[in-house]
Design an enzyme around this catalytic site. Structure first.
Site, PDB file in Angstrom:
ATOM      1  N   LYS A  36       0.849  -1.206   0.000  1.00 43.59           N
ATOM      2  CA  LYS A  36       0.000   0.000   0.000  1.00 43.59           C
ATOM      3  C   LYS A  36       0.879   1.248   0.000  1.00 43.59           C
ATOM      4  O   LYS A  36       2.082   1.163   0.305  1.00 43.59           O
ATOM      5  CB  LYS A  36      -0.907  -0.027   1.235  1.00 43.59           C
ATOM      6  CG  LYS A  36      -0.153  -0.015   2.568  1.00 43.59           C
ATOM      7  CD  LYS A  36      -1.075  -0.314   3.742  1.00 43.59           C
ATOM      8  CE  LYS A  36      -0.301  -0.311   5.041  1.00 43.59           C
ATOM      9  NZ  LYS A  36      -1.085  -0.858   6.162  1.00 43.59           N
ATOM     10  N   ARG A 128     -11.279  -0.333  14.625  1.00 40.29           N
ATOM     11  CA  ARG A 128     -11.186   0.449  13.398  1.00 40.29           C
ATOM     12  C   ARG A 128     -12.141  -0.131  12.368  1.00 40.29           C
ATOM     13  O   ARG A 128     -13.069   0.525  11.952  1.00 40.29           O
ATOM     14  CB  ARG A 128      -9.719   0.400  12.929  1.00 40.29           C
ATOM     15  CG  ARG A 128      -9.343   1.325  11.838  1.00 40.29           C
ATOM     16  CD  ARG A 128      -7.836   1.337  11.612  1.00 40.29           C
ATOM     17  NE  ARG A 128      -7.302   0.075  11.110  1.00 40.29           N
ATOM     18  CZ  ARG A 128      -6.041  -0.074  10.690  1.00 40.29           C
ATOM     19  NH1 ARG A 128      -5.196   0.952  10.725  1.00 40.29           N
ATOM     20  NH2 ARG A 128      -5.621  -1.238  10.244  1.00 40.29           N
ATOM     21  N   HIS A 158      -6.200  -7.472  12.756  1.00 38.70           N
ATOM     22  CA  HIS A 158      -4.969  -6.680  12.800  1.00 38.70           C
ATOM     23  C   HIS A 158      -4.552  -6.467  14.254  1.00 38.70           C
ATOM     24  O   HIS A 158      -5.372  -6.092  15.085  1.00 38.70           O
ATOM     25  CB  HIS A 158      -5.218  -5.337  12.103  1.00 38.70           C
ATOM     26  CG  HIS A 158      -3.964  -4.594  11.753  1.00 38.70           C
ATOM     27  ND1 HIS A 158      -2.851  -5.215  11.232  1.00 38.70           N
ATOM     28  CD2 HIS A 158      -3.654  -3.284  11.859  1.00 38.70           C
ATOM     29  CE1 HIS A 158      -1.907  -4.297  11.010  1.00 38.70           C
ATOM     30  NE2 HIS A 158      -2.368  -3.128  11.395  1.00 38.70           N
ATOM     31  N   ARG A 212       0.995 -10.763   6.888  1.00 39.18           N
ATOM     32  CA  ARG A 212       0.950  -9.560   6.038  1.00 39.18           C
ATOM     33  C   ARG A 212       2.130  -8.665   6.409  1.00 39.18           C
ATOM     34  O   ARG A 212       2.136  -8.023   7.438  1.00 39.18           O
ATOM     35  CB  ARG A 212      -0.361  -8.786   6.258  1.00 39.18           C
ATOM     36  CG  ARG A 212      -1.631  -9.576   5.993  1.00 39.18           C
ATOM     37  CD  ARG A 212      -2.860  -8.692   6.177  1.00 39.18           C
ATOM     38  NE  ARG A 212      -2.899  -8.039   7.473  1.00 39.18           N
ATOM     39  CZ  ARG A 212      -3.436  -8.531   8.564  1.00 39.18           C
ATOM     40  NH1 ARG A 212      -4.026  -9.721   8.548  1.00 39.18           N
ATOM     41  NH2 ARG A 212      -3.416  -7.867   9.699  1.00 39.18           N
ATOM     42  N   TYR A 256      13.315  31.699   7.197  1.00 40.05           N
ATOM     43  CA  TYR A 256      12.053  32.249   7.707  1.00 40.05           C
ATOM     44  C   TYR A 256      12.065  32.304   9.235  1.00 40.05           C
ATOM     45  O   TYR A 256      12.546  31.380   9.889  1.00 40.05           O
ATOM     46  CB  TYR A 256      10.882  31.352   7.282  1.00 40.05           C
ATOM     47  CG  TYR A 256      10.565  31.399   5.814  1.00 40.05           C
ATOM     48  CD1 TYR A 256      10.106  32.567   5.223  1.00 40.05           C
ATOM     49  CD2 TYR A 256      10.701  30.259   5.031  1.00 40.05           C
ATOM     50  CE1 TYR A 256       9.789  32.595   3.863  1.00 40.05           C
ATOM     51  CE2 TYR A 256      10.386  30.283   3.678  1.00 40.05           C
ATOM     52  CZ  TYR A 256       9.933  31.454   3.109  1.00 40.05           C
ATOM     53  OH  TYR A 256       9.620  31.478   1.781  1.00 40.05           O
ATOM     54  N   CYS A 303      12.379  24.962   4.438  1.00 43.29           N
ATOM     55  CA  CYS A 303      11.493  25.714   3.535  1.00 43.29           C
ATOM     56  C   CYS A 303      10.740  24.725   2.633  1.00 43.29           C
ATOM     57  O   CYS A 303      10.984  23.523   2.671  1.00 43.29           O
ATOM     58  CB  CYS A 303      12.296  26.647   2.638  1.00 43.29           C
ATOM     59  SG  CYS A 303      13.382  27.779   3.520  1.00 43.29           S
ATOM     60  N   ASP A 305      11.059  24.221  -0.514  1.00 41.03           N
ATOM     61  CA  ASP A 305      11.884  23.594  -1.553  1.00 41.03           C
ATOM     62  C   ASP A 305      13.370  23.522  -1.222  1.00 41.03           C
ATOM     63  O   ASP A 305      14.149  23.043  -2.045  1.00 41.03           O
ATOM     64  CB  ASP A 305      11.722  24.378  -2.868  1.00 41.03           C
ATOM     65  CG  ASP A 305      10.272  24.679  -3.157  1.00 41.03           C
ATOM     66  OD1 ASP A 305       9.473  23.724  -3.206  1.00 41.03           O
ATOM     67  OD2 ASP A 305       9.913  25.865  -3.290  1.00 41.03           O
TER      68      ASP A 305
HETATM   69  C1  LIG Z   1      -0.282  -1.780   6.902  1.00 48.09           C
HETATM   70  C2  LIG Z   1      -0.868  -3.055   7.359  1.00 48.09           C
HETATM   71  C3  LIG Z   1      -0.059  -4.194   7.538  1.00 48.09           C
HETATM   72  C4  LIG Z   1       1.453  -4.152   7.444  1.00 48.09           C
HETATM   73  O1  LIG Z   1       1.979  -3.702   8.673  1.00 48.09           O
HETATM   74  P1  LIG Z   1       3.569  -3.651   8.904  1.00 48.09           P
HETATM   75  O2  LIG Z   1       3.707  -3.214  10.317  1.00 48.09           O
HETATM   76  O3  LIG Z   1       4.103  -2.639   7.953  1.00 48.09           O
HETATM   77  O4  LIG Z   1       4.088  -5.014   8.649  1.00 48.09           O
HETATM   78  C5  LIG Z   1      -0.679  -5.392   7.839  1.00 48.09           C
HETATM   79  N1  LIG Z   1      -2.024  -5.461   7.975  1.00 48.09           N
HETATM   80  C6  LIG Z   1      -2.830  -4.394   7.848  1.00 48.09           C
HETATM   81  C7  LIG Z   1      -4.304  -4.555   8.019  1.00 48.09           C
HETATM   82  C8  LIG Z   1      -2.287  -3.146   7.553  1.00 48.09           C
HETATM   83  O5  LIG Z   1      -3.084  -2.078   7.437  1.00 48.09           O
END
Ligand SMILES: *Cc1c(COP(=O)(O)O)cnc(C)c1O
Length: 360
Positions: A36, A128, A158, A212, A256, A303, A305
């Protein structure tokens, strides 16, 4: 390649991180590569292609545009969208053979009957998305009710503190609750049951058949205090150049807000990278860059840039010398710590106007 502000990405390091991590993972866990946010800034198509070559056949993204981009680039395996897709995109899910996370019973109901590939998210404490595992009977009822309306390919949850040893009890509780839901529908033989992220896969008792993985593939840590296995290294370096070197007299200020005043005569260098490139403005008067392997502290505010750094102690620094913003032992985790954030945010924040260069 235009030498203004660029990142160098070592795809072999990503392949190596994948191999090292896989070798540490429980054998029943396959890797689902989380690509992602443009593979955390590394380039989703490039990263997914390298991992596909290494035998990885499962990918996760955050939204439908990322998913379609991968399909159109020739990524063949499973692509799971971990979050929300607008209901009116259902035809795209079908057309591109993408698996959608089901965020709630209501969400499932709105997508039902289209026979799309889907996996139920189970909420075990993140609060979530997902069906609430506090009521496993209700989860079971919903899964059974909807499994005829989708090509249901799995369940996932998760973990929210898998990187924190002091939270071990909470994490085991999450895994137990997820397991209870998964076991209640075992007879459905859903092919993908997964709850591990990078931290979970390294430090938690394995459960399920996929992990994951995001951050470790890119060679960074889930949390600053974690220790990664040997052989895992950051895949990204961020470079720029010196556009000007000048001398400041005592009492002159920089940038700045005039937040930096020269207390001695000093040499400073200007670098054409700023917060519009994703160089965080909180690094003003705090961060440093590396020039000829030596630290040059930021002076004045970042800044849009440009930034300015002190090169008094680097007399050899001159026009068009290469500057390392990330790399040479200073990685995104280190930069994140300096400004109370995480490496994830640093690498995802490197903006699109910074060109990506791939070391093959
Ligand atoms: C982003 C994400 C992951 C990956 O997490 P890492 O800590 O980068 O390994 C796994 N599962 C879900 C649902 C996520 O949103």
């Amino acid at each position: 390649m235009i030498r203004r502000s660029w990142v160098e990405i070592d795809l072999q390091a990503i392949a190596r991180n994948y191999a090292v991590y896989k070798s540490q993972l429980a054998p029943q866990l396959k890797v689902m590569a989380v690509v992602k946010a443009d593979a955390y800034g590394h380039g989703d198509v490039e990263v997914a292609n390298v991992l596909q070559t290494q035998g990885c056949g499962d990918f996760a993204v955050s939204n439908i545009e990322e998913a379609i981009k991968l399909r159109e680039a020739g990524i063949k395996g499973q692509i799971l969208i971990l979050g929300y897709t607008p209901i009116d995109c259902v035809e795209l899910l079908k057309q591109y053979d993408i698996t959608q996370a089901l965020l709630s019973e209501d969400y499932a109901q709105r997508l039902a009957g289209q026979n799309i590939k889907a996996q139920f998210a189970i909420d075990t404490g993140m609060n979530r998305i997902g069906l609430d595992s506090d009521d496993p009977k209700e989860c079971e009822r919903i899964i059974r009710q909807y499994q005829t309306q989708f090509k249901l390919t799995g369940l996932f949850t998760h973990l929210c503190v898998a990187d924190t040893p002091a939270e071990e009890a909470f994490t085991s509780g999450q895994i137990e609750n997820f397991k209870a839901v998964a076991e209640s529908v075992q007879d459905l033989h859903l092919p993908f049951i997964h709850c591990m992220n990078s931290a979970g896969g390294l430090w938690q008792k394995p459960y399920g058949n996929l992990a994951r993985l995001g951050i470790v593939l890119y060679g960074l840590k889930p949390d600053y205090d974690n220790q990664l296995p040997d052989g895992i290294s950051p895949a990204l370096q961020w470079k720029s150049v010196i556009s000007l070197v000048k001398t400041l007299r005592i009492g002159e200020t920089v940038g700045y807000g005039r937040t930096f005043t020269a207390k001695r005569e000093m040499r400073i260098a200007t670098i054409p990278t700023g917060y519009a490139d994703g160089y965080n403005r909180l690094l003003s008067n705090r961060g440093f860059v590396l020039i000829h392997g030596k630290k040059a502290p930021l002076v004045g505010r970042v800044c849009m840039d440009q930034i300015t750094v002190d090169v008094t102690e680097i007399p050899e620094a001159q026009f068009e010398d290469e500057v390392t913003l990330l790399g040479d032992g200073f990685n995104a985790d280190d930069m994140g710590k300096m400004i109370s954030t995480i490496g994830y945010e640093i690498i995802c924040g490197i903006s699109k106007r910074v060109s990506r260069v791939y070391k093959k």
